[in-house]
Write a protein that holds these residues in place. Structure first.
Motif, mmCIF file in Angstrom:
data_model
loop_
_atom_site.group_PDB
_atom_site.id
_atom_site.type_symbol
_atom_site.label_atom_id
_atom_site.label_comp_id
_atom_site.label_asym_id
_atom_site.label_seq_id
_atom_site.Cartn_x
_atom_site.Cartn_y
_atom_site.Cartn_z
ATOM 1 N N SER A 118 -5.469 -1.488 -2.422
ATOM 2 C CA SER A 118 -5.562 -2.867 -2.901
ATOM 3 C C SER A 118 -6.823 -3.553 -2.389
ATOM 4 O O SER A 118 -7.292 -4.510 -2.979
ATOM 5 C CB SER A 118 -4.314 -3.653 -2.519
ATOM 6 N N GLU A 119 -7.369 -3.068 -1.283
ATOM 7 C CA GLU A 119 -8.608 -3.670 -0.774
ATOM 8 C C GLU A 119 -9.832 -2.858 -1.176
ATOM 9 O O GLU A 119 -10.916 -3.028 -0.595
ATOM 10 C CB GLU A 119 -8.524 -3.828 0.745
ATOM 11 N N ASP A 120 -9.649 -1.951 -2.124
ATOM 12 C CA ASP A 120 -10.751 -1.171 -2.668
ATOM 13 C C ASP A 120 -11.508 -0.404 -1.588
ATOM 14 O O ASP A 120 -12.728 -0.374 -1.564
ATOM 15 C CB ASP A 120 -11.711 -2.109 -3.427
ATOM 16 N N MET A 121 -10.746 0.221 -0.691
ATOM 17 C CA MET A 121 -11.387 0.941 0.407
ATOM 18 C C MET A 121 -11.400 2.453 0.176
ATOM 19 O O MET A 121 -11.946 3.195 0.987
ATOM 20 C CB MET A 121 -10.652 0.640 1.723
ATOM 21 N N LEU A 122 -10.758 2.898 -0.913
ATOM 22 C CA LEU A 122 -10.667 4.344 -1.128
ATOM 23 C C LEU A 122 -11.370 4.771 -2.409
ATOM 24 O O LEU A 122 -11.476 4.010 -3.368
ATOM 25 C CB LEU A 122 -9.198 4.783 -1.191
ATOM 26 N N GLU A 123 -11.819 6.006 -2.400
ATOM 27 C CA GLU A 123 -12.524 6.588 -3.533
ATOM 28 C C GLU A 123 -11.495 7.349 -4.374
ATOM 29 O O GLU A 123 -10.603 7.982 -3.838
ATOM 30 C CB GLU A 123 -13.564 7.554 -2.966
ATOM 31 N N TYR A 140 6.749 14.975 -3.728
ATOM 32 C CA TYR A 140 5.932 14.159 -2.817
ATOM 33 C C TYR A 140 4.778 13.478 -3.549
ATOM 34 O O TYR A 140 3.957 12.818 -2.934
ATOM 35 C CB TYR A 140 5.387 15.025 -1.676
ATOM 36 N N LEU A 141 4.724 13.701 -4.859
ATOM 37 C CA LEU A 141 3.638 13.096 -5.631
ATOM 38 C C LEU A 141 4.123 11.831 -6.341
ATOM 39 O O LEU A 141 5.324 11.585 -6.451
ATOM 40 C CB LEU A 141 3.098 14.095 -6.653
ATOM 41 N N ASN A 142 3.154 11.074 -6.819
ATOM 42 C CA ASN A 142 3.439 9.880 -7.622
ATOM 43 C C ASN A 142 4.380 8.900 -6.934
ATOM 44 O O ASN A 142 5.240 8.299 -7.552
ATOM 45 C CB ASN A 142 4.019 10.264 -8.990
ATOM 46 N N ARG A 143 4.204 8.761 -5.633
ATOM 47 C CA ARG A 143 5.009 7.785 -4.899
ATOM 48 C C ARG A 143 4.488 6.383 -5.178
ATOM 49 O O ARG A 143 3.357 6.210 -5.626
ATOM 50 C CB ARG A 143 4.943 8.072 -3.394
ATOM 51 N N GLU A 144 5.296 5.438 -4.802
ATOM 52 C CA GLU A 144 4.969 4.050 -5.103
ATOM 53 C C GLU A 144 3.612 3.593 -4.548
ATOM 54 O O GLU A 144 2.913 2.803 -5.164
ATOM 55 C CB GLU A 144 6.080 3.175 -4.527
ATOM 56 N N ASP A 146 0.875 5.152 -4.302
ATOM 57 C CA ASP A 146 -0.257 5.634 -5.096
ATOM 58 C C ASP A 146 0.338 6.317 -6.326
ATOM 59 O O ASP A 146 0.413 7.541 -6.395
ATOM 60 C CB ASP A 146 -1.087 6.616 -4.252
ATOM 61 N N PRO A 147 0.799 5.525 -7.295
ATOM 62 C CA PRO A 147 1.669 6.020 -8.369
ATOM 63 C C PRO A 147 1.122 7.224 -9.143
ATOM 64 O O PRO A 147 1.893 8.065 -9.578
ATOM 65 C CB PRO A 147 1.817 4.806 -9.298
ATOM 66 N N GLU A 148 -0.187 7.297 -9.312
ATOM 67 C CA GLU A 148 -0.732 8.402 -10.097
ATOM 68 C C GLU A 148 -1.390 9.452 -9.211
ATOM 69 O O GLU A 148 -2.034 10.372 -9.709
ATOM 70 C CB GLU A 148 -1.786 7.867 -11.079
ATOM 71 N N ASN A 149 -1.276 9.280 -7.898
ATOM 72 C CA ASN A 149 -2.009 10.146 -6.968
ATOM 73 C C ASN A 149 -3.494 10.227 -7.313
ATOM 74 O O ASN A 149 -4.105 11.291 -7.317
ATOM 75 C CB ASN A 149 -1.404 11.540 -6.895
ATOM 76 N N GLU A 150 -4.041 9.071 -7.589
ATOM 77 C CA GLU A 150 -5.470 9.031 -7.887
ATOM 78 C C GLU A 150 -6.300 9.042 -6.608
ATOM 79 O O GLU A 150 -7.465 9.412 -6.621
ATOM 80 C CB GLU A 150 -5.798 7.738 -8.638
ATOM 81 N N TYR A 151 -5.690 8.567 -5.513
ATOM 82 C CA TYR A 151 -6.461 8.364 -4.291
ATOM 83 C C TYR A 151 -6.032 9.272 -3.143
ATOM 84 O O TYR A 151 -6.721 9.341 -2.138
ATOM 85 C CB TYR A 151 -6.305 6.917 -3.814
ATOM 86 N N SER A 152 -4.872 9.887 -3.247
ATOM 87 C CA SER A 152 -4.351 10.572 -2.066
ATOM 88 C C SER A 152 -3.646 11.874 -2.426
ATOM 89 O O SER A 152 -3.095 12.000 -3.513
ATOM 90 C CB SER A 152 -3.372 9.650 -1.340
ATOM 91 N N ILE A 286 -10.198 9.812 0.666
ATOM 92 C CA ILE A 286 -11.641 9.722 0.879
ATOM 93 C C ILE A 286 -12.031 8.250 0.825
ATOM 94 O O ILE A 286 -11.768 7.572 -0.162
ATOM 95 C CB ILE A 286 -12.402 10.526 -0.199
ATOM 96 N N PRO A 287 -12.614 7.741 1.916
ATOM 97 C CA PRO A 287 -12.981 6.323 1.923
ATOM 98 C C PRO A 287 -14.084 6.016 0.913
ATOM 99 O O PRO A 287 -14.900 6.881 0.595
ATOM 100 C CB PRO A 287 -13.506 6.082 3.340
ATOM 101 N N LYS A 288 -14.098 4.790 0.441
ATOM 102 C CA LYS A 288 -15.126 4.332 -0.505
ATOM 103 C C LYS A 288 -16.517 4.583 0.076
ATOM 104 O O LYS A 288 -16.767 4.292 1.235
ATOM 105 C CB LYS A 288 -14.948 2.821 -0.730
#
Lengths: 375, 275
Positions: A118-123, A140-144, A146-152, A286-288
């Motif tokens: 939410s603070e735009d700190m991740l790539e 363990y995927l698509n948890r609340e 990071d719903p789409e696992n775009e960042y983690s 991965i951090p921004k």
């Protein structure tokens, strides 16, 4: 077990440690049997160094004769991994906010990941570069957070509970309230971070661990203030030393670390509290603006190799979300009552942290400062 | 020429001292969104007990350092030169070891199952609660900072003109009188810089209190650390507390230097030492 050493051994080992490179040992055993050498040698000649911010003792780095996954990664890819550690999610967040850190990979927990998103700190991750992502158990995927696992990508999970000294605690049927029992005055260690500490109090009061209600947060803070005279110290990884030296009787902590401790010290036990524990899912992010995104993704992919995920899980004691690694886990570990649970148990007896609203978080921080600074 | 020689330090000071100070002041008077506020300073008022405790513990530690270091520095200054350098070496030796490691060592010494309680246990005493007490924090401060008290005192005493002492004795001063009326006044500059060098790090320490103080000896340094790096992320409040702490330290230093300068005036009036 670097943290469990006495001071004198630590001093002796210190000089030996100076000769080692990177994070750990130099053993050159093969861990991944059939690595995709073409994929892993893409960046071989670029002399990249990855800055990896990890929790203490959270990767198998060759300590105690366990496999050294970092040096194998370095051999395989020509990429050097430079490890630093952090003690709490809040600690990691503060380091990143201060702007002094140029990490390529970090391993925050669920609620911190959603805060960082939410603070735009991740790539955003490029999953095409992480072919092993499929090794992760879909549950363990698509948890609340990071719903789409775009960042983690999940790294480890586990539950919280109480580490106790069997010689000093002569009961087995206890709940969180044992941490308020005057019988153990001055023998209790407590989490030194607001989220975990409040969760304990909130669960005792019958609230959700994600409550944002100011009155409920205040009530939890009052309970923690009441506990303070009985608390010997507020600590994080110092529990390794204090519990193994018999300095304290009780310490709420994470299951994986408890397993690591119990491996070496028979007199320690770990109890998962049925009234409600926190289940956490620590994931690789991965951090921004990370300088070496592609290499970082390669490292994430390597950590998802079943053999590597298993080796890490075997050493650090935490539970693996990697289904291929889970197949390698011994029945003894699967059934130890600490590492793995039925989905039903997790659903009904544990709770996952969500990111709190900025207001609730600020209130919690303020209350925490008051608890810690009150006399 | 003089100006040119001081340029490197002035540039250094501007970049690494003045600018950060301005930033601390800026953060102290703003909210997280950058709007002006006095809240951070007002809120510091809630932590007065922590300030009082930090000042008290730092003052006790400084006093203990002074009591231990003063006679030692005197004895040291009167030794043969070769012995002096050996002794100095021994005093400086602990400074080669990282502060964290030294404090950690005290943890293992003072614990309930630590070395000291184990030895006492052999003769049937204890175990005493040594770790996680105010005493442990003071001990840690004294242990870590003692060399900073000894060195300036030693420097002053080693430079003292022996003939003044001989004159005092010739004129009928007893040993005690010459110590009180000659040596002590002449060593005031050493006392002042020793106090400054011990008191300031002691009042702002966070690692000593965290490692040796247990749950209820949080000091002002810990409070600031919590706001910046730790678990109640609020750099603005942290800057506010830092600013107040800085003012307190400035006041203390001003008072100390007042003692120093009033003493010098006396010296000027009487000429050298007051005999």
């Amino acid at each position: 077990m670097k943290r469990h050493l006495s001071f004198i051994t630590a001093a002796a080992v210190f000089s030996a440690a100076l000769t080692l490179t990177g994070c750990g040992g130099t053993a050159d055993e093969t861990i991944v049997q059939n690595p995709d050498t073409e994929y892993y040698s893409q960046l071989k000649d670029e002399g990249i160094t990855l800055n990896f911010a990890n929790w203490g003792d959270y990767i198998s780095d060759g300590t105690d004769g366990y496999p050294d996954v970092l040096s194998e990664f370095e051999r395989l890819t020509g990429i050097t991994v430079n490890c630093t550690t952090f003690a709490t999610n809040e600690d990691l967040y503060a380091k990143m906010k201060a702007g002094a850190a140029d990490y390529d990979i970090i391993i925050p927990s669920d609620y911190m990941i959603s805060k960082m998103i939410s603070e735009d700190m991740l790539e955003k991750l490029d999953t095409a570069d992480i072919p092993n992502i499929g090794n992760t158990d879909p549950k363990y995927l698509n948890r609340e957070f990071d719903p789409e696992n775009e960042y983690s990508v999940p790294y480890f999970w586990g539950v919280t509970g109480i580490v106790y000294n069997k010689d000093l605690v002569n009961e087995e049927d206890f709940g969180w309230d044992i941490l308020w029992n005057e019988k153990y005055a001055d023998q209790i260690l407590m989490f030194d971070n607001p989220r975990d500490a409040f969760a304990v109090a909130e669960n005792m009061l019958g609230y959700s661990m994600n409550t944002e209600d100011p009155d409920e947060l205040q009530a939890a803070a009052d309970l923690l203030t009441k506990q303070k005279p009985l608390v010997q110290a507020y600590v994080m990884d110092e529990i390794f030393n204090k519990m193994s030296a018999g300095e304290a009787a009780l310490a709420p902590y994470y299951a994986g670390d408890a397993i690591m401790l119990m491996r070496d010290y028979d007199f320690l036990g770990f109890k998962v509290i049925d009234s409600g524990a926190n289940t956490f899912l620590d994931s690789m992010c991965i951090p921004k603006g990370a300088p070496n995104k592609k290499a970082a993704e390669m490292f994430i992919n390597y950590l998802l190799e079943p053999e590597v995920a298993y080796a890490n899980s075997d050493y650090v004691g935490y539970s693996t979300p990697n289904r291929k690694a889970y197949e390698m886990v011994s029945d003894e570990v699967k059934n130890n009552g600490i590492s793995y649970f039925t989905d039903d148990y997790l659903e009904t007896h544990t709770e996952t942290f969500k990111a709190l609203s900025p207001d609730a978080e600020k209130l919690m921080s303020d209350l925490w400062t008051k608890i810690r600074s009150g006399s | 020429m003089k100006k040119l020689a001081s340029a490197p330090y002035i540039i250094w000071m501007a970049i690494f001292i003045i600018v950060p100070l301005i930033m601390v002041a800026y953060f102290a008077f703003t909210t997280a969104d950058g709007a002006y506020t006095i809240d951070n300073i007002v809120k510091t008022g809630e932590y007065i007990p922590i300030f009082v405790k930090s000042i008290a513990l730092a003052a006790i530690a400084t006093a203990i350092c002074l009591v231990i270091a003063y006679p030692l520095a005197y004895i040291l200054a009167n030794m043969r030169t070769s012995t002096q350098s050996t002794m100095l070496m021994i005093i400086i030796l602990p400074m080669w070891i990282n502060l964290l490691l030294k404090t950690y060592a005290w943890q293992t010494l003072l614990g309930n199952n630590g070395l000291i309680n184990n030895v006492l246990g052999l003769i049937g005493l204890g175990p005493y609660k040594l770790l996680n007490t105010q005493g442990a924090v003071i001990l840690g401060m004294v242990y870590d900072l003692l060399p900073f008290m000894i060195l300036p005192l030693y420097t002053v005493m080693a430079k003292m003109d022996r003939s003044i002492l001989e004159a005092a004795e010739d004129l009928g001063c007893s040993k005690l009188q010459s110590i009180l009326k000659v040596i002590v006044p002449l060593s005031v500059p050493g006392i002042v810089s020793g106090i400054t060098m011990v008191f300031i790090p002691a009042i702002s320490t966070f690692i000593i209190s965290r490692m040796l103080g247990g749950s209820s000896n949080l000091l002002i340094g810990d409070l600031i650390e919590m706001q910046f790096l730790g678990n109640s992320y609020n750099p603005n409040l942290g800057a506010g507390i830092s600013l107040v702490l800085m003012i307190i330290v400035l006041v203390v230093m001003a008072v100390i230097s007042l003692i120093d300068s009033s003493d010098k005036e006396d010296d000027d009036g009487i000429g050298g030492a007051r005999i």
